[in-house]
Design a protein around this motif. Sequence first.
Motif, PDB file in Angstrom:
ATOM      1  N   UNK A 156      35.021 -24.561  12.401  1.00 48.39           N
ATOM      2  CA  UNK A 156      33.975 -25.259  11.837  1.00 48.39           C
ATOM      3  C   UNK A 156      32.728 -24.400  12.203  1.00 48.39           C
ATOM      4  N   UNK A 157      32.176 -23.685  12.816  1.00 51.66           N
ATOM      5  CA  UNK A 157      31.256 -23.052  13.042  1.00 51.66           C
ATOM      6  C   UNK A 157      31.013 -22.269  12.148  1.00 51.66           C
ATOM      7  N   UNK A 158      32.416 -21.376  11.761  1.00 53.85           N
ATOM      8  CA  UNK A 158      32.562 -20.110  10.330  1.00 53.85           C
ATOM      9  C   UNK A 158      32.153 -19.283  11.448  1.00 53.85           C
ATOM     10  N   UNK A 159      32.863 -18.905  12.676  1.00 55.95           N
ATOM     11  CA  UNK A 159      32.680 -18.366  13.413  1.00 55.95           C
ATOM     12  C   UNK A 159      34.199 -17.475  13.580  1.00 55.95           C
ATOM     13  N   UNK A 160      35.077 -17.906  12.733  1.00 52.96           N
ATOM     14  CA  UNK A 160      36.484 -17.390  12.712  1.00 52.96           C
ATOM     15  C   UNK A 160      36.800 -16.541  12.723  1.00 52.96           C
ATOM     16  N   UNK A 161      36.048 -15.501  12.194  1.00 50.92           N
ATOM     17  CA  UNK A 161      36.568 -14.636  11.493  1.00 50.92           C
ATOM     18  C   UNK A 161      35.811 -13.140  12.627  1.00 50.92           C
ATOM     19  N   UNK A 162      34.776 -13.592  13.353  1.00 52.70           N
ATOM     20  CA  UNK A 162      33.789 -12.923  14.227  1.00 52.70           C
ATOM     21  C   UNK A 162      34.534 -13.143  15.448  1.00 52.70           C
ATOM     22  N   UNK A 163      35.345 -14.479  15.882  1.00 51.57           N
ATOM     23  CA  UNK A 163      35.635 -13.906  17.424  1.00 51.57           C
ATOM     24  C   UNK A 163      37.345 -14.474  17.666  1.00 51.57           C
ATOM     25  N   UNK A 164      38.053 -13.583  18.288  1.00 51.38           N
ATOM     26  CA  UNK A 164      39.546 -13.571  18.129  1.00 51.38           C
ATOM     27  C   UNK A 164      40.128 -14.739  19.369  1.00 51.38           C
ATOM     28  N   UNK A 165      40.623 -15.278  19.675  1.00 44.78           N
ATOM     29  CA  UNK A 165      40.476 -15.916  20.317  1.00 44.78           C
ATOM     30  C   UNK A 165      42.632 -15.328  20.799  1.00 44.78           C
ATOM     31  N   UNK A 166      42.839 -15.456  22.036  1.00 56.43           N
ATOM     32  CA  UNK A 166      43.918 -14.991  22.476  1.00 56.43           C
ATOM     33  C   UNK A 166      44.312 -15.741  23.658  1.00 56.43           C
ATOM     34  N   UNK A 167      45.937 -16.369  23.466  1.00 55.80           N
ATOM     35  CA  UNK A 167      46.192 -17.004  25.016  1.00 55.80           C
ATOM     36  C   UNK A 167      47.136 -16.748  25.572  1.00 55.80           C
ATOM     37  N   UNK A 168      47.142 -16.743  26.999  1.00 59.73           N
ATOM     38  CA  UNK A 168      47.784 -15.330  27.915  1.00 59.73           C
ATOM     39  C   UNK A 168      47.886 -16.477  29.363  1.00 59.73           C
TER      40      UNK A 168
END
Length: 278
Positions: free
Chosen positions: A212-224
Amino acid sequence: MSQLNSLLGDESIDLHARAASWREAITKAGKLLESSGAITDAYTRAMIESVEVNGPYIVVAPGFAFAHARPSEAVKRTAISWVRLETPVAFGHGTNDPVNLVVALAAQDDKAHTQSMKELAKLLGKKDTRAKLDTVATADELRELLEGPGAASKQAAANPQGTPTASTRGASLSDAPQTATVESKGKVLTVCGNGLGTSLFLKNSLDEVLNDWGWAKLINVEATDTISAKGRAKEADFILTSGEIAATLGDVGVPVWVIKDFTSLSEIDAALRELYAV
């Protein structure tokens, strides 16, 4: 058919369960999976032990617990069970108790159930759908609800612009004053005890806010999981997790922010604005 429905057998649905404690609630969810042939009783015991060791971190949203354990030989196939309690029980969670809905996941690996977790997180994030989950009377009505579009509500907040920067504040972020920021590393970790259940819930919600922010390509989210997070924390801008897991992590050298409701886009939105000084 949604992946949720494909993993949920009719024999694994109980909309009128009774339990006197959180252990009994998890046991009922596990027994449904045992009866379906998806797991052995060793996995049910592992789900209970996970809470005993890590605390009630599986209570990721008001009234909702997501029971699971690590993949093991006790899992014969990836499956989900669905238990709605006639009388809610306390898991010991500070804000999300009591629990009336327990969904148990048995996963053979850390990827087979990813889509179903996205679907479930979106359903639970919609207040009207969450309310209907408390009132559906039959398995068919539940399946119809799970088959819905499941699109979570979009944030009304303005779309932040520019390149993200990470706050330099420590773990007690909510009480600390605003400070300078540093260039983002482009990574955020969502953490749970096993790295494949509640952390995926949080990742899915965080991904949606970033999109929604337009940051999806800038921040990689990893579940760990907690062990991996301790070793990899400094790769990330910060960690999002539950209060119980935050206590387990301790000081890992980057901010650790507690999210109370893993399905709340507004809570995650507010956290990101603090952490990235937006």
